[in-house]
Design a protein around this motif. Structure first.
Motif, short mmCIF file in Angstrom:
data_model
loop_
_atom_site.label_atom_id
_atom_site.label_comp_id
_atom_site.label_asym_id
_atom_site.label_seq_id
_atom_site.Cartn_x
_atom_site.Cartn_y
_atom_site.Cartn_z
N UNK A 155 -1.05 -4.07 10.10
CA UNK A 155 0.13 -4.65 10.75
C UNK A 155 1.31 -4.71 9.79
N UNK A 156 1.05 -4.99 8.52
CA UNK A 156 2.15 -5.01 7.54
C UNK A 156 2.76 -3.62 7.39
N UNK A 157 1.91 -2.60 7.29
CA UNK A 157 2.40 -1.23 7.16
C UNK A 157 3.15 -0.80 8.41
N UNK A 158 2.64 -1.19 9.58
CA UNK A 158 3.31 -0.84 10.84
C UNK A 158 4.70 -1.45 10.91
N UNK A 159 4.83 -2.70 10.48
CA UNK A 159 6.15 -3.35 10.48
C UNK A 159 7.10 -2.64 9.53
N UNK A 160 6.63 -2.29 8.34
CA UNK A 160 7.48 -1.60 7.37
C UNK A 160 7.90 -0.22 7.87
N UNK A 161 6.97 0.51 8.49
CA UNK A 161 7.30 1.82 9.04
C UNK A 161 8.32 1.70 10.17
#
Length: 211
Positions: A139-145
């Motif tokens: 979820x953190x990576x998805x938000x950053x992307x």
């Protein structure tokens, strides 16, 4: 037949979501369809909370304000979808990450206790803690992307990621975790992806009623 209907409904939503989020001036029907799941989810959460009527009155006021300024919403629809997508990813990441303090209290450990009728050992909770960490990072990576693509790439790229790649990656996460669990814990109690989702719903409903 039920699965076919659900698949068609999901495909229709993905198409509408992409149309609404990839255009600077999207059609109204696409925006309505794309915003419907989040709107219904927030209304349901508000209805189940202890502050039901104040939340419902606030929601009615917000929806009325949006209806009276629909042209502004259509002009800034991409920003609305960015806040929706990145906000959901951040919220879920915080929900999972905030439970990583101990193996038994990790979110996936709590879901496993609901899904499995019998008792679970320390090795199982150690595994579910790792799953909770994996979801937190996802979820953190998805938000950053999401934020990075919106800021640096063409709008159509971000819309494709948000509307198409996100549900596909979610499915891969669920399917991959199920296969890894069967390999890593072959002798432990097993449950399906559908059962996992049902147990998560029970967990969230239990939290809503306890608040």
């Amino acid at each position: 037949m039920r699965l076919a209907v659900l698949a068609l409904a999901g495909l229709f939503y993905v198409v509408m979501d992409y149309l609404a989020s990839s255009s600077r001036h999207p059609p109204l029907y696409a925006v309505v369809v794309g915003a419907a799941p989040l709107t219904l989810g927030l209304l349901t959460a508000g209805w189940n909370s202890r502050f039901r009527w104040p939340v419902m009155l606030l929601a009615a006021a917000v929806l009325l304000s949006i209806a009276l300024n629909i042209d502004q919403l259509l002009t800034h629809a991409a920003w609305f979808y960015l806040l929706q997508h990145a906000g959901i990813m951040c919220g879920l990441g915080f929900m999972f990450g905030s439970t990583l303090g101990s193996h038994e209290n990790a979110l996936c450990s709590r879901i496993a206790r609901i899904a499995v009728a019998g008792s679970l050992d320390a090795a199982y909770f150690h595994y579910t803690w790792k799953v909770t960490l994996a979801w937190t990072l996802y979820f953190a990576l998805s938000a950053l992307l999401s934020l990075g693509l919106f800021a640096l790439a063409p709008l159509s790229w971000w819309a494709f990621y948000a509307a198409v790649c996100t549900p596909l990656s979610l499915g891969l996460m669920f399917g991959g975790e199920y296969l890894v669990r069967r390999l890593a814990l072959p002798d432990s109690p097993s449950f399906s992806i559908a059962h996992t989702i049902q147990s998560y719903r029970k967990y969230t409903q239990g939290r809503d009623t306890s608040q």
